[in-house]
Write an enzyme that holds these catalytic residues in place. Structure first.
Site, mmCIF file in Angstrom:
data_model
loop_
_atom_site.group_PDB
_atom_site.id
_atom_site.type_symbol
_atom_site.label_atom_id
_atom_site.label_comp_id
_atom_site.label_asym_id
_atom_site.label_seq_id
_atom_site.Cartn_x
_atom_site.Cartn_y
_atom_site.Cartn_z
ATOM 1 N N CYS A 7 -4.738 9.710 1.169
ATOM 2 C CA CYS A 7 -3.490 8.804 1.140
ATOM 3 C C CYS A 7 -2.142 9.420 0.704
ATOM 4 O O CYS A 7 -1.298 9.317 1.496
ATOM 5 C CB CYS A 7 -3.912 7.531 0.466
ATOM 6 S SG CYS A 7 -5.628 6.834 0.748
ATOM 7 N N LYS A 63 0.747 -1.307 0.115
ATOM 8 C CA LYS A 63 0.015 0.055 0.036
ATOM 9 C C LYS A 63 0.845 1.300 0.135
ATOM 10 O O LYS A 63 0.506 2.429 -0.807
ATOM 11 C CB LYS A 63 -1.005 0.050 1.228
ATOM 12 C CG LYS A 63 -1.888 1.203 1.352
ATOM 13 C CD LYS A 63 -2.864 1.496 0.410
ATOM 14 C CE LYS A 63 -3.657 2.587 0.785
ATOM 15 N NZ LYS A 63 -4.519 2.962 -0.383
HETATM 16 N N1 NAD Z 1 -10.743 7.175 2.177
HETATM 17 C C1 NAD Z 1 -10.074 6.431 1.245
HETATM 18 O O1 NAD Z 1 -10.158 6.579 0.127
HETATM 19 C C2 NAD Z 1 -8.778 5.530 1.917
HETATM 20 C C3 NAD Z 1 -8.310 4.599 0.847
HETATM 21 C C4 NAD Z 1 -7.430 3.571 1.089
HETATM 22 C C5 NAD Z 1 -7.100 3.460 2.437
HETATM 23 N N2 NAD Z 1 -7.496 4.419 3.530
HETATM 24 C C6 NAD Z 1 -7.260 4.335 4.734
HETATM 25 O O2 NAD Z 1 -8.403 3.752 5.656
HETATM 26 C C7 NAD Z 1 -8.331 4.219 7.003
HETATM 27 C C8 NAD Z 1 -9.656 4.939 7.281
HETATM 28 O O3 NAD Z 1 -9.847 5.862 6.504
HETATM 29 P P1 NAD Z 1 -11.224 6.613 5.982
HETATM 30 O O4 NAD Z 1 -11.223 7.627 4.987
HETATM 31 O O5 NAD Z 1 -12.452 5.548 6.254
HETATM 32 O O6 NAD Z 1 -11.180 7.450 7.444
HETATM 33 P P2 NAD Z 1 -12.406 8.539 7.925
HETATM 34 O O7 NAD Z 1 -11.796 9.783 8.900
HETATM 35 O O8 NAD Z 1 -13.321 8.787 6.974
HETATM 36 O O9 NAD Z 1 -13.299 7.548 8.938
HETATM 37 C C9 NAD Z 1 -12.566 6.987 10.069
HETATM 38 C C10 NAD Z 1 -13.642 6.843 11.329
HETATM 39 O O10 NAD Z 1 -13.026 6.140 12.527
HETATM 40 C C11 NAD Z 1 -13.596 6.514 13.544
HETATM 41 N N3 NAD Z 1 -12.932 6.224 14.697
HETATM 42 C C12 NAD Z 1 -11.771 6.572 15.119
HETATM 43 N N4 NAD Z 1 -11.346 6.036 16.234
HETATM 44 C C13 NAD Z 1 -12.250 5.144 16.458
HETATM 45 C C14 NAD Z 1 -12.403 4.083 17.343
HETATM 46 N N5 NAD Z 1 -11.406 4.008 18.442
HETATM 47 N N6 NAD Z 1 -13.475 3.379 17.598
HETATM 48 C C15 NAD Z 1 -14.388 3.614 16.327
HETATM 49 N N7 NAD Z 1 -14.427 4.383 15.584
HETATM 50 C C16 NAD Z 1 -13.248 5.189 15.431
HETATM 51 C C17 NAD Z 1 -14.043 7.962 13.350
HETATM 52 O O11 NAD Z 1 -14.620 8.576 14.085
HETATM 53 C C18 NAD Z 1 -14.209 8.023 11.671
HETATM 54 O O12 NAD Z 1 -15.568 8.240 11.370
HETATM 55 C C19 NAD Z 1 -7.180 5.111 6.852
HETATM 56 O O13 NAD Z 1 -5.903 4.411 7.614
HETATM 57 C C20 NAD Z 1 -6.931 5.707 5.738
HETATM 58 O O14 NAD Z 1 -5.376 5.896 5.236
HETATM 59 C C21 NAD Z 1 -8.516 5.355 3.050
#
Ligand code: NAD
Length: 434
Positions: free
Chosen positions: A300, A246
């Site tokens: 990302c 990744k």
């Molecule tokens: N968004 C993308 O396109 C994408 C693509 C690939 C990888 N990622 C990775 O995926 C992961 C998540 O990204 P995302 O975009 O979904 O983030 P996001 O910010 O949209 O959502 C994350 C959620 O996690 C919740 N959260 C935080 N701590 C928590 C806990 N202890 N218990 C329960 N919920 C909790 C937050 O309230 C939030 O709603 C990251 O590591 C990101 O780098 C994201």
């Protein structure tokens, strides 16, 4: 049936919410946990991502059929019968497998055999919480560790913990070694997400996956889990490689964008049209230079390369330089526009494009927004972007502004009649008006 398999999805953001909805439609009972996206037993209205047209509808179905439940904390989840059962959900797939953990046949029997592996783990804890960087670009995994801490007392032998959050190489091993101190027979794996916002449901199902466990049983069980509901290929490896894949993907993107951005600054200095230069260079059969832009934004790419840099600062020269070049491009654009404002004594400028890339309605970490906020300190800025609410129309903005600044190349900008640009200074940093 997978019905008796429970998935605890920790984090219901851009990744966790559609994943939960998808799993709930694929026969799993899903408990989605998020203190910020859930209110009582419901998903907050603003929890629906407007980027994902299918999301609200799919979630409604899943909630109504009670295959998806949501809560603010895992301790609020009502205990279900969690007896391991044989799964025959049978999502046999048209794939052609050569990998050691994966069989080659593609038939119902094989699908059943693969799914029967689901019986050997208990329930799944899927972690999709933010993983960030701090002010000094060092990994900030505090939310990941808090999420792990929150599930710790709910884990039992033979549960499968999967980290989908992007993380530095070795994180999954560290999490596993901490958790296994109290629950030795736990399976722990990493499976990075590669989806693109706006098309998540299609990509969750159709993209290939890389799945890596901290040991062979973890890899096998995590592979079986993904094979039970996706149609893409699942490539099995170890957790360090899965994490590295990744990071390499996004560092590769950053590096190629940096090359185009650096070239654009050189071309400007030497009075060459960068877009024509790239178009002609790309006629070479083995050259494919990307289009330069206002920098790099989104979820990302501005973050993930730093995880590689941090893990080997003495070796990651190219990767850290790419980050620096893409950040420099933002400052360079600000200076270019300011200089033009000074020289032309312009009172107002029209900035075209606010999102972090073309043709998406997402402004997360948008370099265009950073640029606009700086320019607003020196002159009036009219924001033009069809994907962002309450913008100026191109015609209104150009009627008022002296300078047109292209920051993001949305397709709609190509439709603006050229007469509206007449007499304007045009500074197009993204190929927005070509
Ligand atoms: N968004 C993308 O396109 C994408 C693509 C690939 C990888 N990622 C990775 O995926 C992961 C998540 O990204 P995302 O975009 O979904 O983030 P996001 O910010 O949209 O959502 C994350 C959620 O996690 C919740 N959260 C935080 N701590 C928590 C806990 N202890 N218990 C329960 N919920 C909790 C937050 O309230 C939030 O709603 C990251 O590591 C990101 O780098 C994201």
């Amino acid at each position: 049936m997978t019905k008796n398999k429970i998935v605890y999805a920790i984090g219901l953001g851009r990744i966790g919410l559609p994943m939960s909805a998808l799993l709930a439609t694929r026969g799993f009972t899903v408990h989605g946990i998020d203190p910020n996206k859930v209110e009582g037993r419901k998903i907050r209205a603003n929890g629906f991502d407007p980027l994902e047209p299918l999301l609200e509808q799919t979630l409604k179905g899943a909630l109504e059929s009670q295959s998806l439940h949501v809560a603010t904390h895992i301790s609020h989840v009502k205990k279900h019968s969690e007896k391991p059962v044989l799964s025959l959900s049978g999502s046999s797939k048209a794939t052609d497998r050569e990998e050691p953990f994966l069989s080659s046949a593609d038939n119902r029997e094989e699908g059943m055999k693969k799914n029967s592996r689901l019986q050997f783990f208990r329930n799944v804890f899927l972690i999709a919480v933010p993983t960030l960087i701090d002010q000094s670009n060092r990994p900030d995994l505090s939310q990941l560790y808090l999420a792990i801490e929150s599930i710790q007392s709910h884990l039992e032998s033979e549960d499968l913990v999967i980290i989908e959050s992007t993380c530095p190489i070795g994180t999954t091993e560290k999490v596993a070694s901490d958790l296994k101190k109290s629950i030795p027979n736990l399976y722990v794996a990493h499976c990075p997400e590669r989806v693109i916002p706006g098309n998540i449901f299609h990509e969750l199902v159709h993209n290939d996956r890389v799945v890596g466990g901290v040991d062979e049983p973890s890899t096998l069980h995590a592979t079986a889990f993904y094979e039970s509901f996706i149609l893409g290929r699942v490539f099995s490896t170890d957790s360090r490689t899965a994490e590295g894949v990744k990071l390499a993907e996004n560092a590769y993107r950053d590096l190629n964008i940096a090359f185009a951005n650096e070239l654009s600054m050189i071309a400007e200095k030497k009075g060459v049209d960068i877009h024509e230069l790239i178009q002609l260079a790309n006629r070479h059969p083995r050259v494919q230079i990307l289009t330069p832009g206002a920098g790099v934004g989104g979820h990302c790419i501005p973050i993930d390369p730093w995880y590689l840099v941090h893990s080997a600062p003495d070796l990651a020269e190219l990767i850290s330089t790419s980050r620096a070049v893409n950040e420099k491009k933002v400052r360079w654009i600000i200076e270019q526009v300011k200089e033009n404002v000074r020289e032309s004594q312009a009172k107002a400028i029209a900035c075209f494009g606010l999102t972090y890339k073309a043709n998406v309605p997402d402004t997360l970490e948008s370099p265009a927004l950073q640029i606009i906020e700086e320019l607003e300190k020196v002159c009036e800025v009219l924001r033009v972007d069809p994907y962002v609410s309450k913008p100026y129309s191109p015609e209104e903005a150009l009627a008022h502004a002296d300078i047109a600044v292209g920051l993001v190349a949305h397709d709609q900008f190509l439709q603006i009649p050229s007469k509206h640009f007449s007499g304007k200074i045009i500074l197009d940093f993204a190929g927005a008006f070509r």
